[in-house]
Design a protein around this motif. Structure first.
Motif, mmCIF file in Angstrom:
data_model
loop_
_atom_site.group_PDB
_atom_site.id
_atom_site.type_symbol
_atom_site.label_atom_id
_atom_site.label_comp_id
_atom_site.label_asym_id
_atom_site.label_seq_id
_atom_site.Cartn_x
_atom_site.Cartn_y
_atom_site.Cartn_z
ATOM 1 N N GLY A 28 38.069 39.879 44.320
ATOM 2 C CA GLY A 28 38.338 40.341 45.682
ATOM 3 C C GLY A 28 37.245 39.978 46.679
ATOM 4 N N ALA A 29 36.248 39.223 46.256
ATOM 5 C CA ALA A 29 35.157 38.864 47.180
ATOM 6 C C ALA A 29 35.646 37.933 48.292
ATOM 7 N N CYS A 132 29.639 40.502 47.513
ATOM 8 C CA CYS A 132 30.399 41.586 48.140
ATOM 9 C C CYS A 132 30.317 42.805 47.230
ATOM 10 N N LYS A 134 31.037 46.253 45.110
ATOM 11 C CA LYS A 134 32.152 46.642 44.234
ATOM 12 C C LYS A 134 33.171 47.481 45.014
ATOM 13 N N CYS A 137 35.215 45.285 47.396
ATOM 14 C CA CYS A 137 36.117 44.404 46.620
ATOM 15 C C CYS A 137 37.283 45.208 46.061
ATOM 16 N N ARG A 140 39.742 45.981 48.744
ATOM 17 C CA ARG A 140 40.529 44.786 49.115
ATOM 18 C C ARG A 140 41.633 44.522 48.089
ATOM 19 N N CYS A 141 41.271 44.566 46.803
ATOM 20 C CA CYS A 141 42.276 44.261 45.763
ATOM 21 C C CYS A 141 43.356 45.331 45.718
ATOM 22 N N GLU A 189 30.850 40.205 53.060
ATOM 23 C CA GLU A 189 31.272 41.546 53.474
ATOM 24 C C GLU A 189 31.718 41.601 54.928
#
Ligand code: UP5
Ligand code: MG
Length: 213
Positions: A28-29, A132, A134, A137, A140-141, A189
């Motif tokens: 997800g970065a 980025c 945790k 990320c 985002r995911c 980020e």
């Protein structure tokens, strides 16, 4: 005369050696997002190891489908023979010479397999590393999952496992390349266009030019 001809032949052959940029970072970065932008602006072919594995998982008759799904769901890494062969085939099929290899190599097995099979056939330019947290990320995911990504690993349980694998197995690979001075670290980020500004600096510093659009 002969010397000059040989030199230009050697320079021509050098240009034929496929050039590779590895793209690494946490789940997800933003590896995929940035690779699409780089691909448009610099003409590199984007090869996502994860996407190639998901395609292979769906391919009717694939002997690896079930094993790939197990690995993806559990955040584990597929044996390099499978991934490396998919990458190699995709490189050959493209007929191109510049590649972004997204999400690979992510453990020692991947690194050793690539070194064995591909290192002599390619030139590694550098490693883009998207940094980025945790939490960001994960957010985002999960957001992508909620929006209907259909990915069987965009859930909290898989994400915890993906992160453990990232910290235990992938970070040592990034450190390995860092020792060789090959890592270009990017703050991932911020908004995608701001991340891309930093990416462009890394490409420009390497002497890579934009396509003429
Ligand atoms: N987003 C992106 N950038 C943003 C930004 N700057 N600000 C705000 N939002 C941003 O982005 C993820 C989400 O965040 C998207 O919704 C995006 O819009 C948003 P994305 O660009 O997709 O990030 P990426 O880093 O590509 O995330 P991905 O989930 O694809 O990373 P993974 O590394 O976890 O996934 P991958 O597909 O590479 O691998 C999946 C699994 O396949 C692995 O866990 C493993 O099981 C297996 N695998 C192997 O076994 N071997 C391999 O070599 C590769 C994969
Ligand atoms: Mg991705």
């Amino acid at each position: 005369m002969l010397y000059r001809a040989l030199r230009s032949l050697s320079s021509y052959l050098n240009k034929m050696v496929p050039e590779v940029v590895f793209v690494l970072g946490a789940p997800g970065a933003g590896k995929g997002t940035q690779c699409s932008l780089i691909s448009k602006e610099y003409g590199f072919v984007h090869l996502s190891a994860g996407d190639l594995l998901r395609e292979e998982r769906q391919r009717p008759g694939s002997e690896y489908g079930e094993m790939i799904e197990q690995c993806i769901r559990n955040g584990e890494i597929v044996p390099v023979e499978v991934t490396c062969s998919l990458l190699h085939k995709a490189m050959q099929k493209s007929g191109q010479t510049r590649f972004l290899v997204d999400g690979f190599p992510r453990n020692k097995d991947n690194l050793e397999g690539w070194t064995r099979e591909m290192a002599d056939k390619t030139k590694l330019l550098f490693v883009l590393f998207f940094e980025c947290s945790k939490d960001l990320c994960t957010e985002r995911c999960l957001g992508r999952g909620a929006a209907g990504s259909g990915r069987s690993d965009d859930n909290l349980e898989s994400l915890m496992k993906r992160f453990n694998t990232y910290l235990n197995d992938t970070m040592p690979i990034i450190e390995h390349y860092e020792k060789q001075g090959l890592v270009r670290k990017i703050n991932a980020e911020v908004a995608p266009d701001q991340v891309f500004e930093e990416v462009k600096k890394a490409f420009n510093q390497c002497g890579l030019e934009k396509l003429n659009n």
